[in-house]
Design a protein around this motif. Structure first.
Motif: not given
Length: 466
Positions: A344-353, A379-387
């Motif tokens: 299991i890989t846990v990924v935080a997104t939304g207001n976590a980044i 782990f967190v969720d990078a925003v693909i269309h940004k830096d």
């Protein structure tokens, strides 16, 4: 088998979901079931995955039930795998489901399930199988005969239903269900004083309790992401039944618990622990795999933080606490100088980044601290269309964005959108877009190298080649 595993039912098919057909004096179809099943075995996903059809399921049940004596008022039952095709082409649409077979003896004396041998020819070979009458009755629903409303001529499917024998003294039932019963009656014939029932939620919200860990042994995994997974028929279960290797839960902080919902469900909403942590722990404890047919396949658990500010920090801390059973069992992916893949890989997104106002978002400090992220297992969720220069395998696992933001020119993915997708892959990230085009474009998205297809309608996963 305990009594509370079954409910007593005097009539399996109620008027609320069964469609009546024309009645004869005896030996007739009295009603059809609620859901369509493929009649024959089919291959989905461009001919790569074998699915079980209704007639094969009938043969399995009748072979096992042949010769059994059903006492007065009793039920002889079994549930087995079947392909639910949603009334569409079963080669491109459907989900793994179950068909519940019941023989209900309503007379005052015993009924013996016919053990007469049926002889059929297959490739010039004579095959002898028992249960001839049982098969004859239950296959009435899949016959292309005049007036048979349980048969679908377009897609060669059936709704199953109820066949009445001899002035309604004996009923043969075949009803589709998305949910399984207890393991005691899966591919095992049981005779009881009541009909077998599908699992319930045990008061835990939109889940199954106990979680049916035996239900995924034959499931083939696919690179689909179950978007807003908690809104499905059953959280986690529905996605795993379809073979999705990624699920999404939106969380809200209430007191000392995380509750799950797209909008705030309040403090009495279903909890993250009940919907995801406990079922996954039980599945891995029992089966040592998410998908036993491919035991090395991991599951991504995307956790979307809905609270902001101080409550986002509290949500992070509570998520760390809630994951403890999975952490202690060694099931989580982690980073110790290199990325270590767990089941299991846990990924935080939304207001976590941090993301919304800057062109150079960075992971929140919690993800980078051993104190707030034990063994670096979130782990967190990078925003693909940004830096993405601040993101690497030490802190991120996904690279995601809204489709129209990241791929403004649509398909095929080209130009800047292709450059960013390739950059994400070079960093080892799994790429996912949400609000993607309709299902007629899904194959193009998969072929373009998108790692996880964001899916709302799970039944259409069957039409893709992965």
């Amino acid at each position: 088998m305990s009594a509370n595993q079954f409910f007593i039912a005097s009539l399996l098919v109620s008027a609320s979901f069964a469609s009546p057909t024309a009645r004869a004096k005896s030996d007739y179809i009295s009603s059809c079931g609620p859901d369509w099943m493929s009649i024959n075995d089919v291959k989905t996903n461009r001919g790569t995955i074998q699915r079980i059809g209704y007639n094969t399921a009938v043969n399995s049940f009748c072979n096992k039930a042949a010769g059994i004596s059903v006492g007065a008022g009793a039920y002889t039952s079994m549930a087995t795998r079947v392909w639910l095709d949603y009334g569409s082409n079963p080669e491109t649409t459907g989900l793994n489901g179950w068909v519940y077979f019941e023989i209900h003896n309503k007379q005052n004396s015993a009924h013996v399930v016919d053990s007469k041998v049926m002889i059929t020819m297959l490739r010039d070979k004579r095959l002898k199988t028992p249960g001839a009458s049982c098969k004859q009755y239950l296959k009435k629903f899949s016959e292309n005969t005049s007036g048979n409303k349980c048969y679908g001529p377009t897609n060669k499917d059936t709704k199953g239903g109820t066949w009445q024998v001899g002035n309604d003294a004996i009923s043969y039932h075949a009803l589709a269900n998305k949910l399984p019963p207890y393991a005691d009656s899966v591919d095992k014939v049981v005779t009881l004083q009541g009909a077998i029932a599908a699992l319930g939620n045990g008061g835990k919200g939109n889940t199954l309790e106990p979680f049916p860990t035996y239900a995924f042994d034959d499931v083939a995994p696919f690179a689909c992401h179950s978007h807003n997974d908690y809104t499905r028929d059953k959280a986690l279960y529905s996605a795993l039944s379809a073979g999705c290797i990624s699920v999404e839960a939106d969380i809200w902080m209430h007191g000392t618990k995380l509750v799950v919902g797209h909008t705030n469900p309040g403090s009495n909403g279903p909890t993250f622990v009940d919907l995801y942590v406990n079922p996954l722990k039980k599945l891995l404890d029992d089966r040592r795999a998410i998908f036993p047919a491919k035991p090395a396949q991991a599951l991504s658990l995307l956790v979307d933080f809905k609270n902001s500010g101080a409550d986002a920090q509290k949500s992070w801390d509570q998520l760390v606490a809630d994951l403890k059973p999975l952490r202690d069992a060694g099931y989580l992916s982690y980073y110790d100088g290199s990325f270590r893949q767990g089941l299991i890989t846990v990924v935080a997104t939304g207001n976590a980044i941090k993301d919304s106002t800057t062109s150079a978002p960075s992971p929140i400090s919690n993800a980078l601290s051993d104190a707030t992220n034990p063994r670096r297992e979130i782990f967190v969720d990078a925003v693909i269309h940004k830096d993405m220069s601040h993101f690497d395998s030490s802190n991120a696992y996904f690279a995601s964005a809204k489709w129209s933001d990241a791929v403004p020119n649509g398909l095929p993915i080209s130009g800047a959108a292709r450059t960013k997708l390739d950059e994400a892959h070079s960093k080892g990230f799994k790429v996912r877009y949400w609000e993607i085009p309709g299902k007629d474009r899904w194959q193009q998205i998969v072929d373009a190298g998108v790692d996880l297809l964001n899916v709302d309608d799970l039944q259409y996963v069957a039409g893709l080649e992965w």
